[in-house]
Design a protein around this motif. Structure first.
Motif, short mmCIF file in Angstrom:
data_model
loop_
_atom_site.label_atom_id
_atom_site.label_comp_id
_atom_site.label_asym_id
_atom_site.label_seq_id
_atom_site.Cartn_x
_atom_site.Cartn_y
_atom_site.Cartn_z
N VAL A 44 0.84 -1.20 0.00
CA VAL A 44 0.00 0.00 0.00
C VAL A 44 0.88 1.26 0.00
CG1 VAL A 44 -1.62 1.32 1.44
CG2 VAL A 44 -2.03 -1.11 0.97
N PHE A 45 1.96 1.21 0.76
CA PHE A 45 2.89 2.35 0.75
C PHE A 45 3.45 2.57 -0.67
CE2 PHE A 45 7.52 3.29 0.87
CZ PHE A 45 7.43 4.64 1.12
N LEU A 46 3.88 1.49 -1.32
CA LEU A 46 4.46 1.64 -2.67
C LEU A 46 3.40 2.13 -3.66
CD1 LEU A 46 6.79 -1.49 -2.76
CD2 LEU A 46 7.44 0.90 -2.39
N ALA A 47 2.18 1.64 -3.50
CA ALA A 47 1.09 2.10 -4.38
C ALA A 47 0.85 3.60 -4.17
CB ALA A 47 -0.19 1.31 -4.11
N LYS A 68 -8.20 -4.63 1.56
CA LYS A 68 -9.06 -3.70 2.32
C LYS A 68 -8.29 -2.44 2.70
CE LYS A 68 -12.67 -6.26 4.68
NZ LYS A 68 -13.01 -6.93 5.93
N LEU A 69 -7.04 -2.64 3.11
CA LEU A 69 -6.21 -1.50 3.50
C LEU A 69 -6.02 -0.57 2.30
CD1 LEU A 69 -4.43 -0.21 5.75
CD2 LEU A 69 -2.51 -1.55 4.85
N ALA A 70 -5.74 -1.17 1.13
CA ALA A 70 -5.55 -0.35 -0.08
C ALA A 70 -6.84 0.41 -0.39
CB ALA A 70 -5.16 -1.25 -1.25
N ALA A 71 -7.97 -0.29 -0.35
CA ALA A 71 -9.24 0.35 -0.69
C ALA A 71 -9.55 1.49 0.28
CB ALA A 71 -10.36 -0.69 -0.70
N SER A 72 -9.20 1.29 1.56
CA SER A 72 -9.51 2.32 2.56
C SER A 72 -8.72 3.61 2.29
CB SER A 72 -9.21 1.81 3.98
OG SER A 72 -7.80 1.76 4.18
N ARG A 73 -7.65 3.47 1.51
CA ARG A 73 -6.85 4.66 1.17
C ARG A 73 -7.05 5.10 -0.27
NH1 ARG A 73 -1.39 3.38 4.56
NH2 ARG A 73 -2.46 3.05 6.54
N GLY A 74 -8.02 4.48 -0.93
CA GLY A 74 -8.30 4.84 -2.32
C GLY A 74 -7.20 4.41 -3.27
#
Ligand SMILES: C[S@@+](CC[C@H](N)C(=O)[O-])C[C@H]1O[C@@H](n2cnc3c(N)ncnc32)[C@H](O)[C@@H]1O
Length: 194
Positions: A44-47, A68-74
């Motif tokens: 998620v950080f790299l994204a 879910k973590l990725a989606a929560s950050r868009g």
């Protein structure tokens, strides 16, 4: 065991990325293959930096939390449930491969790492951080089996077609959720494929 560890709502290693990865993320080239991505904190950080990331892990529970973590950050990340003992990354495909606290038995590493090296495009980057054998006597995280712990010499030998940029064993505070909890012996490795 990993699905069990990841079953709680809490993130076992937190949601903040690994600090060695943060310090060196600017050298990474996409797409990035993240070995043993777990619950997604590093992908998620790299994204968030605009990199295309594929996180591979044996735990479908962990990777569901990663999504879910990725989606929560868009953000969007790619994930694939796979056993690294049999996983075959496609050749000449990735700009970088990262491996953070991905401790595998030596026979698994012996099969996997040549395939990992082959999966990099020329000029592609490798970034690893792992606990060393000295960590076996500490209670701050990582496996106890010395065969799953890594060292500088192993890593340099395991990627013979790469130029080493950084390869060091150091002690540092690793505070990542409740399982990585203090002063630790780690090996840090950055290399570039010829
Ligand atoms: C200590 S966690 C680290 C997770 C993540 N890299 C991080 O830094 O947050 C180790 C991860 O390795 C994965 N793992 C261990 N053995 C594996 C295997 N044979 N195949 C795929 N994943 C594996 C586990 O599922 C777990 O997510």
């Amino acid at each position: 065991m990993w699905n069990q560890r990841y079953a709680a709502d809490e993130f076992a290693y937190g949601t903040e990325p690994n600090s060695f990865l943060v310090q060196n993320a600017k050298i990474l080239i996409g797409p990035v293959l993240s070995l043993a991505e777990g619950e997604g904190r590093n992908a998620v950080f790299l994204a968030s930096l605009g990199l295309d990331v594929l996180g591979v892990d044996g735990s479908e529970v962990g990777l569901a939390k990663a999504q879910k973590l990725a989606a929560s950050r868009g953000l969007a990340i790619r994930t694939e449930v796979a056993d690294l003992a049999t996983y075959e990354p496609p050749p000449n495909c990735f700009g970088s491969v990262i491996s953070i606290s991905a401790h595998l038995p030596s026979d698994v590493r012996k099969r996997l790492y040549p395939l990992v090296e082959r999966s990099l495009k020329p000029g592609g980057m490798i970034l690893f951080e792992a606990y060393t054998k000295a960590q076996a006597t500490r209670n701050t995280g990582g496996p106890k089996d010395p065969d799953m712990l890594m060292d500088r010499v192993d890593l340099e030998n395991e990627f013979p077609n790469c130029e080493t940029i950084l390869c060091q064993e150091i002690e540092r505070e690793v505070i990542e959720g409740k399982f990585h909890t203090g002063l630790a012996s780690v090996v840090q490795f950055i290399a570039r494929k010829h």
